[in-house]
Design a protein around this motif. Structure first.
Motif, PDB file in Angstrom:
ATOM      1  N   CYS A  76     -41.945 -23.352  22.941  1.00 28.36           N
ATOM      2  CA  CYS A  76     -42.050 -24.805  23.074  1.00 28.36           C
ATOM      3  C   CYS A  76     -42.573 -25.182  24.462  1.00 28.36           C
ATOM      4  O   CYS A  76     -42.446 -26.328  24.887  1.00 28.36           O
ATOM      5  N   GLY A  77     -43.108 -24.204  25.170  1.00 21.10           N
ATOM      6  CA  GLY A  77     -43.846 -24.514  26.386  1.00 21.10           C
ATOM      7  C   GLY A  77     -43.001 -24.676  27.635  1.00 21.10           C
ATOM      8  O   GLY A  77     -43.471 -25.222  28.631  1.00 21.10           O
ATOM      9  N   LEU A  78     -41.781 -24.215  27.617  1.00 20.19           N
ATOM     10  CA  LEU A  78     -40.976 -24.269  28.838  1.00 20.19           C
ATOM     11  C   LEU A  78     -41.303 -23.058  29.704  1.00 20.19           C
ATOM     12  O   LEU A  78     -41.672 -21.992  29.201  1.00 20.19           O
ATOM     13  N   ASP A  79     -41.150 -23.216  31.030  1.00 21.91           N
ATOM     14  CA  ASP A  79     -41.455 -22.119  31.945  1.00 21.91           C
ATOM     15  C   ASP A  79     -40.451 -20.983  31.800  1.00 21.91           C
ATOM     16  O   ASP A  79     -39.255 -21.228  31.620  1.00 21.91           O
ATOM     17  N   VAL A  80     -40.955 -19.771  31.886  1.00 26.43           N
ATOM     18  CA  VAL A  80     -40.058 -18.622  31.959  1.00 26.43           C
ATOM     19  C   VAL A  80     -40.344 -17.847  33.247  1.00 26.43           C
ATOM     20  O   VAL A  80     -41.440 -17.933  33.799  1.00 26.43           O
ATOM     21  N   GLY A  81     -39.358 -17.100  33.720  1.00 27.64           N
ATOM     22  CA  GLY A  81     -39.484 -16.354  34.961  1.00 27.64           C
ATOM     23  C   GLY A  81     -40.382 -15.143  34.787  1.00 27.64           C
ATOM     24  O   GLY A  81     -40.737 -14.747  33.667  1.00 27.64           O
ATOM     25  N   ALA A  82     -40.723 -14.516  35.919  1.00 27.19           N
ATOM     26  CA  ALA A  82     -41.617 -13.374  35.903  1.00 27.19           C
ATOM     27  C   ALA A  82     -41.029 -12.244  35.055  1.00 27.19           C
ATOM     28  O   ALA A  82     -41.743 -11.537  34.359  1.00 27.19           O
ATOM     29  N   ARG A  83     -39.713 -12.080  35.101  1.00 32.68           N
ATOM     30  CA  ARG A  83     -39.077 -11.029  34.313  1.00 32.68           C
ATOM     31  C   ARG A  83     -38.273 -11.649  33.174  1.00 32.68           C
ATOM     32  O   ARG A  83     -37.231 -11.134  32.762  1.00 32.68           O
ATOM     33  N   GLY A  84     -38.756 -12.786  32.686  1.00 34.28           N
ATOM     34  CA  GLY A  84     -38.110 -13.438  31.550  1.00 34.28           C
ATOM     35  C   GLY A  84     -37.019 -14.392  31.999  1.00 34.28           C
ATOM     36  O   GLY A  84     -36.654 -14.451  33.182  1.00 34.28           O
ATOM     37  N   GLY A  85     -36.518 -15.170  31.043  1.00 32.31           N
ATOM     38  CA  GLY A  85     -35.479 -16.143  31.346  1.00 32.31           C
ATOM     39  C   GLY A  85     -36.060 -17.532  31.498  1.00 32.31           C
ATOM     40  O   GLY A  85     -37.131 -17.703  32.084  1.00 32.31           O
ATOM     41  N   VAL A  86     -35.375 -18.525  30.949  1.00 32.50           N
ATOM     42  CA  VAL A  86     -35.832 -19.910  30.997  1.00 32.50           C
ATOM     43  C   VAL A  86     -35.571 -20.461  32.399  1.00 32.50           C
ATOM     44  O   VAL A  86     -34.419 -20.463  32.862  1.00 32.50           O
ATOM     45  N   VAL A  87     -36.606 -20.918  33.035  1.00 26.56           N
ATOM     46  CA  VAL A  87     -36.456 -21.367  34.422  1.00 26.56           C
ATOM     47  C   VAL A  87     -35.675 -22.686  34.462  1.00 26.56           C
ATOM     48  O   VAL A  87     -36.027 -23.648  33.762  1.00 26.56           O
TER      49      VAL A  87
END
Lengths: 114, 919
Positions: B281-292
């Motif tokens: 749904c277009g939310l940012d995720v971190g470089a190693r995954g995870g919803v920012v």
């Protein structure tokens, strides 16, 4: 009331009673719980436990609460003052107290409260 | 449009521990707000088919086998009208524009759409499976959910049932970190020969340093687990023939480092955040995954939040439950309009892996500039401890504890603070948790966090005592929630509470009642040391008044334990509650029930016939008990000696169903008949019941013996439970049913019978001596200083030097045993107590009334007494009997099997009072 003659019924010998334990007695069709206390005196109250409706108070544990001599119902453990009959855990409830005495021959006599 | 504010809808995606904490925190705040609370409804969409459970304790599922034991908090949470839990609902799409989530179609159910005002992503992580050839072969598992665990267990059971190449089942865990060691513990508990394969040069590379890893390896290998470090798995190979063709049978290591024949493989090489919904749904995720998310746990979309392992907060994901809980609290606060923010991750952790304590906190690796380390390593004791200090050696920066982590509770709150005195003194292993915790409390600042799971400060604990008037540990736990999750801080909380109570001048009262200021355990010591033999002497010298229904039975029990002899001997008789006084159990109408002993539940046909004959003769209601024996109800006090006399003549004795004493030793049929049994459970149960019969204790005692691990005797629900193994017996202690069911915990494994009996002797005698009045073994183990470990040391290693004394006391009990019924029957003085009335000994209580039901009789209800006579029914046993009146007023029919209307029989005439007259 003052004119009413007290009817004393012999129930047992004093020496038959164990210290700090009760016995049940049938007196004029009434079931009475009779206790010999630590100081040697006697107390008599209804045998019927008003909380459970069962005839069991004579089988309760005798003891003291503060200065009052007491018996605890063996059914649900409410404690009654043996001199007044009042339930110390729920003063709105009481059992009848009956007159008790020992004659010169060592016989215990009980008069059921009116 | 309505002017009323609409109900605010919160949707939580994920049903794990952090989701649970979020909902718990939310409803607590709503309840606290009372009438001012906003109108909020929360819906939890859980992928698993069950309510959130304690994933941290997953391994314990191998012991308890009861998923309910893993449940979190108050189950009533999910019954609230403002909370909805949807199980087996996997969310497949988030539409941020429409503010809805859509769930998958499944199990004959269409997918559903849930609108939200606030969306909380708490999807957690999934197990990471490295791209190794053969990773999907049958026999390869991950270790993440209850279903994973159940599948693993089931597979291993098939391995046990059909062993490969005649050797025990062998398993490998890929990953030697925290999860890997947990999985290894699970495999080992399943009886699998266990190997751990770790790519790094040491175990738990993220939490401990080289020295700690080395200590951990020594301890773990001592437990029979083989450790392969610096080893990578190249491929997994399937069996080409045999009963498990196609299933994993071999693992090859990389770099020609050999390999291993294995029957089962568990991947525990880490986790990955389940951030796929957020990505889609277009939310940012971190470089190693995870919803920012920001420090308020909010994503870039102000209506969407992420908490727990799926969140990438401060640039990283966090795989521990404590920071997840902290995020849940922050998100709750923000959604309800607060300004809470994530305090930063506390990565401190204390774990018990494979029974080994490991703790790591603060800057465990000593990466701070100029950091100094103090190390205490004792390979003999299997202990490694390191403190990381600031360059002036004063401020505590972090630490590692392996083997003994008891110092953790007092050290962790000191992080970033000055340690007073010699830092080494904080590490001395044998000073005990309580002692260290006590020392720690003196210096503990108010703002130090005591319980990191629930973020409770020392001030909160102190305030609970000072302002909220909590007077014991249980009340403080309920008030602050300190120590209610992992429990590792309890020694510290207890010490804080005690210190605070003492400072407040509150006497921590152990007084038994108004007649004795002493506790039961103290009275026991007084009686043992002084040799006092009577209540009168004891109350005159150490108490006041003439006792009551609380202290008298306690003293009777203590006197019986110390001096033995008949419980109705002399003055002692007057101390006994009616049950102990007449050796039977009082029932609601004042009659008694009688239970003969049936050791181990084993009874001959003649024995059964004899019991039946007694029941028939006296008209007793008969019921099988939960303890594998037979209860006979409705005996009047004056009938008891005659009932016993028949039973004793038939070879029975008192079953002590009335006493605070041993009740039964329940058993399954064991190896004598059962095709699965590995030991003679009945034989042991009979021997134990005969050994401990009549033993007086603070509360009733129940034992159980199972002949194999199937546990048909439910021994782990007993104070002492014994489960047969191929090599002997496993001994569990501290279980019970009743109001607060508890599973017994393992005390010792694979004992031979003689050692087993000695160990139970000591356990029981130590309990009898030190427990409080009416305290069963489970709460006693919770209460006793040092808990189960302490008791284990006392009974197995004689750490207090009292084992010989305990043994002698039990031997004296066994030698002094007499059947109380027989002894009473032989003593005319004692028999006098069984008169119905002192002036009419054989007369039945005329107020007793019964009605027939299902072929037996039961006490009449007050309404039935009121209704008076129906069709009269004769009772051959002298009890007045009535039959119930039907609702329509017609005459009820006698039940089949009752003798009614026989000539010459007395019949009932029941008026306002019930009486028996001649016909």
């Amino acid at each position: 009331m003052t004119a009413a003659a007290t009817t004393w019924t012999p129930v047992c010998r004093y020496v038959d009673l164990e210290p700090e334990r009760g016995v049940a007695a049938l007196v004029d069709g009434a079931q009475v719980a009779l206790f010999r206390l630590h100081d040697g005196t006697l107390a008599a109250v209804d045998h019927r436990d008003p909380f459970s409706g069962a005839n069991v108070l004579a089988r309760g544990l005798v003891g003291t609460r503060g200065d009052a001599a007491t018996v605890a119902s063996p059914m649900y453990k409410q404690v009654f003052d043996l001199r007044t009959g009042v339930c110390l855990d729920d003063p709105s409830v009481a059992v009848r107290v009956h007159a008790v005495r020992v004659d010169d021959a060592g016989t215990v006599l009980v008069a059921v409260a009116g | 449009m309505s002017a009323l504010p609409a109900r605010r809808k919160i949707v939580v995606v994920g049903g794990g521990m952090v989701a649970h904490r979020f909902v718990e925190s939310l409803v607590t705040r709503l309840d606290d707000a009372g009438a001012d609370a906003p109108d909020v409804h929360v819906t939890v969409l859980a992928e698993e088919p069950r309510a959130p459970y304690d994933r941290v304790q997953l391994t314990s599922y191998f012991d308890g086998r009861d998923p309910a034991a893993l449940s979190l908090g108050d189950a009533g949470l999910w019954d609230r009208p403002d909370v909805t839990l949807r199980r087996s609902e996997r969310v497949v799409e988030v539409d941020r524009g429409a503010r809805t989530v859509r769930t998958a179609t499944g199990a004959g159910r269409p997918g559903r759409t849930y609108p939200y005002d606030d969306l909380v992503l708490a999807t957690g992580s999934s197990a990471f499976v490295p791209p190794v050839e053969g990773k999907d072969l049958p026999g390869c598992f991950v270790y993440r959910t209850l279903d994973d665990v159940a599948a693993l267990r089931q597979y291993v059971e098939t391995l046990h049932a059909r062993p490969v190449r005649g050797r025990p089942a062998r398993g490998a865990v890929i990953g030697g970190g925290l999860l890997g060691l947990e999985a290894a513990g699970a495999l080992r508990a399943l009886g699998v020969e266990t190997h751990v394969v770790e790519f790094a040069p040491r175990l738990m590379p993220l939490q401990v340093d080289e020295g700690g890893g080395e200590a951990l390896r020594r301890i773990v290998e001592g437990l029979g687990v083989t450790v392969h470090t610096s080893t990578a798995t190249k491929r997994l190979l399937p069996a080409r023939r045999g009963s498990r063709v196609g299933a994993v049978t071999r693992m090859d290591f990389a770099e020609d480092a050999g390999g291993l024949d294995v029957d089962v493989v568990v991947f525990a090489a880490g986790v990955r955040p389940r951030d796929e919904l957020a990505r889609a749904c277009g939310l940012d995720v971190g470089a190693r995954g995870g919803v920012v998310v920001d420090s308020s746990c909010r994503t870039a979309d102000p209506q969407v939040w992420a908490i727990g392992e799926v969140a990438c907060i401060q640039g990283r994901t966090l795989g521990l439950v404590a920071p997840g809980y902290a995020m849940a609290e922050v998100a709750t606060d923000r959604i309800l309009g607060g300004a809470g923010s994530f305090p930063g991750a506390d990565l401190s952790t204390k774990l018990k892996l494979l029974g080994v304590d490991v703790a790591s906190f603060g800057d465990a690796m000593g990466t701070t500039d100029g950091a100094l380390s103090v190390v205490l390593a004792d390979p003999v004791c299997g202990v490694y401890a390191k403190l990381v200090l600031s360059d002036d050696a004063r401020t505590l920066l972090g630490g590692i504890l392996v083997g003994d982590a008891s110092a953790y509770a007092s050290l962790r709150p000191m992080l970033g603070r000055e340690l007073h005195g010699d830092p080494m003194s904080w590490l001395v292993p044998d000073s005990g948790a309580g002692h260290q915790a006590e020392r720690g409390t003196v210096a503990l600042p108010d703002d130090a966090s005591v319980c990191s799971c629930n973020n409770v400060s020392a001030r909160a604990v102190r305030d609970a005592v000072r302002h909220d008037r909590c007077t014991d540990l249980a009340a403080v736990k309920a008030c602050t929630r300190a120590g209610t999750s992992c429990g590792s801080c309890l020694p510290l909380v207890k010490a804080l509470v005690t210190t605070e109570l003492e400072a407040a001048g509150v006497e921590v009262s152990k007084a038994l009642c108004e007649h004795f200021d002493l506790s039961r355990a103290q009275l026991f010591d007084v009686v043992r040391v002084t040799g006092i033999t009577s209540f009168s002497e004891l109350v005159e010298r150490h108490g006041r008044g003439r006792g009551c229904d609380i202290c008298k039975p306690v003293v009777a029990s203590v006197l019986a334990s110390v001096h033995h002899g008949h419980v109705l001997e002399g003055e002692r008789a007057a101390l006994q509650d009616t049950n102990d006084h007449v050796l039977a159990n009082i029932q609601k109408d004042g009659t008694y029930s009688v239970v003969p002993r049936i050791p181990g539940g084993e009874v001959t046909p003649d024995g059964l016939i004899a019991i039946g004959a007694v029941a028939k003769e006296f008209g007793l209601y008969t019921k099988i008990t939960g303890g594998q024996r037979i209860d006979l109800f409705g005996a009047r006090i004056e009938q008891l000696p005659a009932v016993w006399s028949r039973l004793v003549d038939a070879g029975f004795e008192s079953g002590h169903a009335y006493g605070k004493s041993l009740r039964t030793v329940k058993s399954c049929v064991g190896s004598t008949w059962c095709r699965y049994g590995v030991q003679d459970a009945v034989g042991l149960a009979v021997a134990l019941e005969l050994r401990y019969r009549g033993l007086r204790s603070p509360h009733k005692l129940k034992l159980g013996v199972s002949g194999c691990a199937r546990e048909c005797a439910e021994a782990r629900g007993k104070d002492v439970g014994i489960i047969a193994t191929e090599n002997g017996w496993n001994l569990y202690v501290g279980g019970n049913g009743g109001f607060t069911p508890r599973h017994a915990r393992l005390l010792a494994e694979d004992l031979d019978t003689a050692t087993l009996v000695r160990t139970i002797d000591r356990f029981l005698m130590y309990y009898v001596r030190t427990a409080d009045r009416l305290q069963r073994t489970a709460p006693w183990l919770d209460d006793v200083e040092g808990g189960l470990e302490h008791v284990r040391a006392v009974v197995l290693e004689d750490s207090l030097g009292i084992a010989a004394d305990l043994d002698a006391a039990m031997d004296a009990h066994v030698d002094g045993y007499v059947d109380e019924w027989r002894a009473t029957l032989e003593d005319p003085e004692k028999l006098r107590r069984f008169a119905a009335f002192v002036n009419a000994p054989g007369t039945a209580d005329p107020d007793l009334a019964y009605v027939p039901e299902r072929g037996q009789r039961r006490p009449a209800t007050p309404a039935e007494r009121e209704a008076g006579p129906g069709d009269p029914v004769h009772d051959p046993h002298g009890n007045t009997a009535v039959t119930p009146v039907r609702h329509d007023g017609s005459a009820p029919q006698p039940l089949p099997g009752r003798r009614a209307h026989e000539p010459d029989d007395a019949v009932l005439i029941a008026g306002p009072r019930l009486e028996v007259v001649s016909r």
